[in-house]
Design a protein around this motif. Sequence first.
Motif, short mmCIF file in Angstrom:
data_model
loop_
_atom_site.label_atom_id
_atom_site.label_comp_id
_atom_site.label_asym_id
_atom_site.label_seq_id
_atom_site.Cartn_x
_atom_site.Cartn_y
_atom_site.Cartn_z
N MET A 87 50.43 53.54 83.37
CA MET A 87 49.62 54.48 84.13
C MET A 87 49.91 55.92 83.71
SD MET A 87 47.72 52.91 86.46
CE MET A 87 47.51 51.23 86.88
N ASN A 88 50.97 56.12 82.95
CA ASN A 88 51.36 57.46 82.54
C ASN A 88 51.54 58.39 83.74
OD1 ASN A 88 51.53 57.03 79.74
ND2 ASN A 88 49.30 57.07 79.61
N ALA A 89 52.11 57.87 84.80
CA ALA A 89 52.36 58.68 86.00
C ALA A 89 53.34 59.79 85.67
CB ALA A 89 52.90 57.80 87.12
N SER A 90 53.11 60.93 86.26
CA SER A 90 53.99 62.07 86.00
C SER A 90 55.07 62.22 87.07
CB SER A 90 53.17 63.36 85.91
OG SER A 90 52.46 63.56 87.11
N GLU A 91 54.96 61.43 88.14
CA GLU A 91 55.91 61.54 89.24
C GLU A 91 56.26 60.14 89.75
OE1 GLU A 91 56.13 63.99 93.45
OE2 GLU A 91 54.48 64.33 92.08
N MET A 92 57.54 59.94 90.06
CA MET A 92 57.99 58.63 90.53
C MET A 92 57.36 58.30 91.88
SD MET A 92 61.79 56.99 90.80
CE MET A 92 62.45 58.05 92.04
N LYS B 152 54.42 57.87 92.69
CA LYS B 152 53.12 58.49 92.97
C LYS B 152 52.25 58.38 91.72
CE LYS B 152 54.88 61.92 96.17
NZ LYS B 152 55.05 63.35 96.43
N ILE B 153 51.05 57.93 91.93
CA ILE B 153 50.06 57.92 90.85
C ILE B 153 48.87 58.72 91.36
CG2 ILE B 153 48.55 56.48 89.41
CD1 ILE B 153 50.55 54.17 89.87
N SER B 154 48.54 59.76 90.66
CA SER B 154 47.42 60.59 91.10
C SER B 154 46.12 59.82 90.88
CB SER B 154 47.38 61.90 90.32
OG SER B 154 47.02 61.65 88.97
N LYS B 155 45.11 60.24 91.57
CA LYS B 155 43.80 59.59 91.43
C LYS B 155 43.31 59.66 89.98
CE LYS B 155 39.20 59.22 93.36
NZ LYS B 155 38.24 59.73 94.36
N PRO B 156 43.40 60.82 89.31
CA PRO B 156 42.97 60.85 87.91
C PRO B 156 43.80 59.93 87.00
CG PRO B 156 43.07 63.08 88.79
CD PRO B 156 43.67 62.17 89.82
N GLU B 157 45.13 59.86 87.24
CA GLU B 157 45.98 58.94 86.46
C GLU B 157 45.54 57.51 86.69
OE1 GLU B 157 50.19 61.49 86.44
OE2 GLU B 157 49.78 60.08 88.08
N TRP B 158 45.30 57.15 87.93
CA TRP B 158 44.88 55.79 88.29
C TRP B 158 43.54 55.46 87.64
CZ3 TRP B 158 46.76 51.51 90.48
CH2 TRP B 158 45.85 50.54 90.91
N GLU B 159 42.58 56.34 87.78
CA GLU B 159 41.23 56.08 87.25
C GLU B 159 41.25 55.96 85.74
OE1 GLU B 159 39.08 59.35 89.00
OE2 GLU B 159 38.57 58.16 90.79
N LYS B 160 41.98 56.84 85.08
CA LYS B 160 42.04 56.79 83.62
C LYS B 160 42.69 55.50 83.14
CE LYS B 160 43.46 59.60 79.65
NZ LYS B 160 44.44 58.95 78.85
N ALA B 161 43.82 55.14 83.72
CA ALA B 161 44.55 53.95 83.29
C ALA B 161 43.77 52.67 83.59
CB ALA B 161 45.92 53.89 83.94
N THR B 162 43.25 52.54 84.79
CA THR B 162 42.52 51.31 85.12
C THR B 162 41.24 51.19 84.31
OG1 THR B 162 41.53 52.35 87.07
CG2 THR B 162 43.52 51.00 87.41
N SER B 163 40.63 52.32 83.99
CA SER B 163 39.43 52.29 83.15
C SER B 163 39.78 51.83 81.72
CB SER B 163 38.78 53.66 83.12
OG SER B 163 37.69 53.68 82.23
#
Length: 186
Positions: A1-6, A8-19
């Motif tokens: 997911m390339n999350a930037s914070e432990m 927590k996954i931001s909505k843009p991180e979530w959308e990009k990764a799941t897409s």
Amino acid sequence: MNASEMAKISKPEWEKATSELRISNVKTLSTALHDLEDLLLLDKPALRPTASAPTKKPATGSCDPYNRSRYYGYATNTTKFFNELYAFCFTLAKPPQVRNIDMETASAFWSVLVVPKYPLMSDILQFINEKGTYKGVNKDLWTMTLEFCRAVQPDLSNYDPEGAWPTMLDDFVTWKKNGAAGDIPM
């Protein structure tokens, strides 16, 4: 997911990764996570690409439940990608502007990342918990703990006391050789 914070996954991180991974439901997400766990943590053999799985095309026609192109890339060199995951976890767990992660957090990560691959880590965690004096882990200790688990046999038979191991690991060896709790014959 390339999350930037432990944690927590931001909505843009979530959308990009799941897409990118073509994950649209919890079942598929669970499959992807189990695949990575099996490959990188449990050292299970890599899945083979399905005959109709596209390499660079969209999902249409693929028999894979999600876009496994990243997974297949990881499978080409699991040691390299495990090392990257391990290093990423230190950075992720370390609070901003701080050089260390607390021992409780490090122990939790080691339990998940290292124990399945290197059973010696279970003994090290037992030592840390019993000793209770180690409060934090810097990047050197984080890196050297993995290297220690890779290099030293579980029975410590090839441990070199002249090696340049961090003090905590030298203390662990002394503790283990002096009859760690549970290892002392009655």
